[in-house]
Design a protein around this motif. Structure first.
Motif, PDB file in Angstrom:
ATOM      1  N   ILE A 280      -0.548  10.844  -3.752  1.00  0.00           N
ATOM      2  CA  ILE A 280       0.756  11.455  -4.018  1.00  0.00           C
ATOM      3  C   ILE A 280       1.212  10.983  -5.393  1.00  0.00           C
ATOM      4  O   ILE A 280       0.797   9.929  -5.858  1.00  0.00           O
ATOM      5  N   GLU A 281       2.027  11.774  -6.046  1.00  0.00           N
ATOM      6  CA  GLU A 281       2.578  11.383  -7.339  1.00  0.00           C
ATOM      7  C   GLU A 281       4.021  10.981  -7.160  1.00  0.00           C
ATOM      8  O   GLU A 281       4.811  11.711  -6.575  1.00  0.00           O
ATOM      9  N   VAL A 282       4.349   9.778  -7.633  1.00  0.00           N
ATOM     10  CA  VAL A 282       5.720   9.275  -7.612  1.00  0.00           C
ATOM     11  C   VAL A 282       5.991   8.600  -8.948  1.00  0.00           C
ATOM     12  O   VAL A 282       5.070   8.268  -9.685  1.00  0.00           O
ATOM     13  N   ARG A 283       7.262   8.383  -9.244  1.00  0.00           N
ATOM     14  CA  ARG A 283       7.594   7.655 -10.470  1.00  0.00           C
ATOM     15  C   ARG A 283       7.200   6.197 -10.288  1.00  0.00           C
ATOM     16  O   ARG A 283       7.025   5.724  -9.161  1.00  0.00           O
ATOM     17  N   CYS A 284       7.055   5.486 -11.376  1.00  0.00           N
ATOM     18  CA  CYS A 284       6.710   4.071 -11.270  1.00  0.00           C
ATOM     19  C   CYS A 284       7.935   3.275 -10.848  1.00  0.00           C
ATOM     20  O   CYS A 284       9.072   3.727 -10.982  1.00  0.00           O
ATOM     21  N   GLY A 285       7.693   2.114 -10.288  1.00  0.00           N
ATOM     22  CA  GLY A 285       8.771   1.254  -9.827  1.00  0.00           C
ATOM     23  C   GLY A 285       8.429   0.625  -8.492  1.00  0.00           C
ATOM     24  O   GLY A 285       7.295   0.683  -8.029  1.00  0.00           O
ATOM     25  N   ARG A 286       9.416   0.017  -7.865  1.00  0.00           N
ATOM     26  CA  ARG A 286       9.222  -0.656  -6.584  1.00  0.00           C
ATOM     27  C   ARG A 286       9.757   0.238  -5.464  1.00  0.00           C
ATOM     28  O   ARG A 286      10.846   0.787  -5.578  1.00  0.00           O
ATOM     29  N   PHE A 287       8.955   0.365  -4.404  1.00  0.00           N
ATOM     30  CA  PHE A 287       9.310   1.212  -3.264  1.00  0.00           C
ATOM     31  C   PHE A 287       9.070   0.458  -1.965  1.00  0.00           C
ATOM     32  O   PHE A 287       8.152  -0.357  -1.879  1.00  0.00           O
ATOM     33  N   PHE A 288       9.868   0.760  -0.943  1.00  0.00           N
ATOM     34  CA  PHE A 288       9.619   0.259   0.408  1.00  0.00           C
ATOM     35  C   PHE A 288       8.774   1.316   1.102  1.00  0.00           C
ATOM     36  O   PHE A 288       9.155   2.486   1.164  1.00  0.00           O
ATOM     37  N   VAL A 289       7.608   0.912   1.613  1.00  0.00           N
ATOM     38  CA  VAL A 289       6.643   1.856   2.185  1.00  0.00           C
ATOM     39  C   VAL A 289       6.309   1.437   3.608  1.00  0.00           C
ATOM     40  O   VAL A 289       6.115   0.252   3.894  1.00  0.00           O
ATOM     41  N   ARG A 290       6.260   2.426   4.502  1.00  0.00           N
ATOM     42  CA  ARG A 290       5.766   2.183   5.857  1.00  0.00           C
ATOM     43  C   ARG A 290       5.151   3.466   6.389  1.00  0.00           C
ATOM     44  O   ARG A 290       5.455   4.561   5.918  1.00  0.00           O
ATOM     45  N   LEU A 291       4.277   3.326   7.352  1.00  0.00           N
ATOM     46  CA  LEU A 291       3.585   4.476   7.936  1.00  0.00           C
ATOM     47  C   LEU A 291       4.184   4.805   9.288  1.00  0.00           C
ATOM     48  O   LEU A 291       4.430   3.924  10.106  1.00  0.00           O
ATOM     49  N   GLY A 292       4.403   6.086   9.519  1.00  0.00           N
ATOM     50  CA  GLY A 292       4.969   6.529  10.780  1.00  0.00           C
ATOM     51  C   GLY A 292       4.466   7.906  11.143  1.00  0.00           C
ATOM     52  O   GLY A 292       3.802   8.570  10.350  1.00  0.00           O
TER      53      GLY A 292
ATOM     54  N   VAL B 220       6.240  -2.184  -2.346  1.00  0.00           N
ATOM     55  CA  VAL B 220       5.055  -1.893  -3.158  1.00  0.00           C
ATOM     56  C   VAL B 220       5.503  -1.591  -4.580  1.00  0.00           C
ATOM     57  O   VAL B 220       6.429  -0.808  -4.784  1.00  0.00           O
ATOM     58  N   ARG B 221       4.856  -2.220  -5.546  1.00  0.00           N
ATOM     59  CA  ARG B 221       5.142  -1.943  -6.952  1.00  0.00           C
ATOM     60  C   ARG B 221       4.150  -0.901  -7.443  1.00  0.00           C
ATOM     61  O   ARG B 221       2.948  -1.137  -7.470  1.00  0.00           O
ATOM     62  N   VAL B 222       4.648   0.269  -7.824  1.00  0.00           N
ATOM     63  CA  VAL B 222       3.814   1.358  -8.338  1.00  0.00           C
ATOM     64  C   VAL B 222       3.737   1.209  -9.852  1.00  0.00           C
ATOM     65  O   VAL B 222       4.763   1.195 -10.538  1.00  0.00           O
ATOM     66  N   LYS B 223       2.525   1.078 -10.375  1.00  0.00           N
ATOM     67  CA  LYS B 223       2.315   0.891 -11.805  1.00  0.00           C
ATOM     68  C   LYS B 223       2.571   2.194 -12.565  1.00  0.00           C
ATOM     69  O   LYS B 223       2.290   3.275 -12.059  1.00  0.00           O
TER      70      LYS B 223
ATOM     71  N   THR C  60      -2.165   3.300  -8.097  1.00  0.00           N
ATOM     72  CA  THR C  60      -1.803   2.156  -7.277  1.00  0.00           C
ATOM     73  C   THR C  60      -2.273   2.456  -5.856  1.00  0.00           C
ATOM     74  O   THR C  60      -1.921   3.483  -5.290  1.00  0.00           O
ATOM     75  N   GLU C  61      -3.095   1.579  -5.290  1.00  0.00           N
ATOM     76  CA  GLU C  61      -3.599   1.755  -3.932  1.00  0.00           C
ATOM     77  C   GLU C  61      -3.100   0.615  -3.052  1.00  0.00           C
ATOM     78  O   GLU C  61      -3.049  -0.523  -3.482  1.00  0.00           O
ATOM     79  N   GLU C  62      -2.737   0.955  -1.822  1.00  0.00           N
ATOM     80  CA  GLU C  62      -2.300  -0.031  -0.830  1.00  0.00           C
ATOM     81  C   GLU C  62      -3.034   0.243   0.474  1.00  0.00           C
ATOM     82  O   GLU C  62      -3.296   1.380   0.813  1.00  0.00           O
TER      83      GLU C  62
END
Length: 50
Positions: free
Chosen positions: A10-22, A38-41, A46-48
């Motif tokens: 997925i494409e997102v802007r860079c920065g810090r995001f709270f990520v969870r799977l549901g 997660v810090r997106v470069k 960026t892979e998690e």
């Protein structure tokens, strides 16, 4: 905010995001893992793993 299926880029802007799977249920969302920050470069992949 729902973004899309797992295991897909997925494409997102860079920065810090709270990520969870549901997964969606008739009563809302069932969370599958504990979320994390997660810090997106910028300009890079960026892979998690959860």
């Amino acid at each position: 905010m729902a973004v899309g299926p797992s295991n897909q880029p997925i494409e997102v802007r860079c920065g810090r995001f709270f990520v969870r799977l549901g997964e969606p249920t008739p009563n809302g969302t069932r969370w599958l893992v504990e979320g994390r920050s997660v810090r997106v470069k910028c300009g890079a992949l960026t892979e998690e793993s959860f």
